[in-house]
Design a protein around this motif. Structure first.
Motif, mmCIF file in Angstrom:
data_model
loop_
_atom_site.group_PDB
_atom_site.id
_atom_site.type_symbol
_atom_site.label_atom_id
_atom_site.label_comp_id
_atom_site.label_asym_id
_atom_site.label_seq_id
_atom_site.Cartn_x
_atom_site.Cartn_y
_atom_site.Cartn_z
ATOM 1 N N UNK A 124 40.313 49.973 47.665
ATOM 2 C CA UNK A 124 41.003 49.066 47.634
ATOM 3 C C UNK A 124 40.340 47.814 46.599
ATOM 4 N N UNK A 125 38.891 47.739 47.658
ATOM 5 C CA UNK A 125 38.128 46.607 47.279
ATOM 6 C C UNK A 125 38.358 46.669 45.523
ATOM 7 N N UNK A 126 37.913 47.658 45.040
ATOM 8 C CA UNK A 126 37.932 48.480 43.722
ATOM 9 C C UNK A 126 38.986 47.236 43.086
ATOM 10 N N UNK A 127 39.749 48.131 44.062
ATOM 11 C CA UNK A 127 41.274 47.075 42.976
ATOM 12 C C UNK A 127 41.510 45.997 42.534
ATOM 13 N N UNK A 128 40.662 44.802 43.730
ATOM 14 C CA UNK A 128 40.587 43.457 43.395
ATOM 15 C C UNK A 128 39.504 43.051 42.659
ATOM 16 N N UNK A 129 38.277 44.235 42.613
ATOM 17 C CA UNK A 129 37.643 43.354 41.225
ATOM 18 C C UNK A 129 38.320 43.905 40.249
ATOM 19 N N UNK A 130 39.891 44.369 39.889
ATOM 20 C CA UNK A 130 40.058 45.092 38.638
ATOM 21 C C UNK A 130 41.206 44.264 38.203
ATOM 22 N N UNK A 131 41.915 43.508 39.019
ATOM 23 C CA UNK A 131 42.794 42.426 39.400
ATOM 24 C C UNK A 131 41.714 40.944 39.113
ATOM 25 N N UNK A 132 40.862 40.531 39.625
ATOM 26 C CA UNK A 132 39.887 39.590 38.948
ATOM 27 C C UNK A 132 39.265 39.908 37.252
ATOM 28 N N UNK A 133 39.188 40.594 37.217
ATOM 29 C CA UNK A 133 38.739 41.052 35.234
ATOM 30 C C UNK A 133 39.886 40.823 34.884
ATOM 31 N N UNK A 134 40.879 41.548 34.531
ATOM 32 C CA UNK A 134 41.811 41.019 34.080
ATOM 33 C C UNK A 134 42.595 39.709 33.728
ATOM 34 N N UNK A 135 42.475 39.019 34.869
ATOM 35 C CA UNK A 135 42.901 37.574 35.564
ATOM 36 C C UNK A 135 42.033 36.377 34.359
ATOM 37 N N UNK A 136 40.451 36.948 35.025
ATOM 38 C CA UNK A 136 39.623 36.398 34.208
ATOM 39 C C UNK A 136 39.830 36.560 31.959
ATOM 40 N N UNK A 137 40.264 37.938 31.741
ATOM 41 C CA UNK A 137 40.023 37.907 30.213
ATOM 42 C C UNK A 137 41.178 37.695 29.952
ATOM 43 N N UNK A 138 42.071 37.263 30.784
ATOM 44 C CA UNK A 138 43.426 36.704 30.216
ATOM 45 C C UNK A 138 43.715 35.466 30.586
#
Length: 279
Positions: free
Chosen positions: A206-220
């Motif tokens: 689940x924490x890795x899912x938050x990493x993925x979410x953060x990556x997308x928010x940073x890239x966008x």
């Protein structure tokens, strides 16, 4: 020229022309101090030179603030870690649930540092042959069961540092949805991959899912940062993701769960961003 007293000097210079007074004031160093002072005073009385401004009153020094004690610094941090607020409630709730499950397990007699596989299964771990198809609730409960206090503290530290940053920008409901969706995806991925049998626990998927979410928010660019801060944070997130995946190659760590959670975090970022635009 009688300048023996201030009164006599004032009376004398009151009769002198402006030009003479100006000359005496400009060349005061050539004459006794009383002469220059009297000439300037008369010029000031006539309004030909400005009067010297009064010195401003001394500014009282602000009392020195006492140094903060360790308790004054630590207590607000601990409150924010465990106590939900209107601004940040999802992360403390998740941390509290994980801690309560571990405390309940320990209270019931389970080892605090090295529980057995049977004990973990009894408390809801993700087990091949049990989770699917008979007990799918284990896809969720396994996220709150940990294989010892070290496992728990490592995951909760990551959840707190990452979750507080995200919840402030996405809101608690979106973060909670991303966390649970990523955790379920991680549990399902590990069951699918380890077809020979697995007994998995922990919140890392689940924490890795938050990493993925953060990556997308940073890239966008949904998180407002300047160019260099954005690059620095992107580099930090990528480093943490890659370092955890690499460490999973050598230890008893389920990288499939990490990848499953990461992929789901990237996917749920799309509807989360759309809902953030509408709100």
């Amino acid at each position: 020229m009688d300048v023996s007293t201030p009164e006599a000097a004032a009376a004398h210079f009151a009769q002198r022309p402006d030009a003479e007074l100006l000359y005496l004031a400009r060349h005061a160093s050539r004459y006794p101090p009383a002469v220059g002072a009297a000439a300037v005073a008369e010029l000031q009385r006539r309004g030909l030179v400005p009067e010297a401004p009064l010195a401003p009153p001394p500014t009282p020094e602000a009392p020195a603030e006492p140094d903060e004690t360790w308790a004054q610094v630590l207590l607000p941090v601990l409150r924010g870690l465990f106590w939900p607020t209107r601004q940040c409630w999802a992360v403390p709730v998740l941390i509290d649930l994980n801690l309560l499950v571990w405390l309940a397990m320990t209270w019931s007699g389970v080892s605090a540092t090295a529980p057995t596989g049977h004990e973990l299964a009894r408390w809801g771990s993700n087990v091949t042959g049990l989770t699917w198809p008979g007990q799918p609730w284990r896809l969720v409960t396994s996220l709150f069961v940990h294989g010892g206090v070290a496992h728990l503290l490592l995951n909760m530290a990551s959840l707190w540092l990452l979750g507080v940053l995200l919840e402030a920008r996405t809101g608690g409901a979106r973060l909670l949805a991303a966390y649970l969706a990523s955790g379920v995806a991680a549990s399902a991925a590990t069951l699918w991959y380890h077809s020979g049998g697995i007994n998995s626990t922990g919140a890392s998927g689940a924490i890795f899912g938050l990493y993925g979410l953060l990556l997308m928010l940073l890239l966008s660019k949904k998180i407002v940062l300047d160019k260099w801060d954005r690059r620095g944070m992107l580099g930090l997130v990528l480093y943490l993701v890659l370092s955890n995946l690499v460490s999973g190659l050598t230890g008893n760590i389920d990288n499939i769960a990490h990848l499953g959670g990461l992929l789901m975090g990237l996917l749920v970022a799309v509807p989360i961003q759309l809902s953030m635009q509408r709100s």
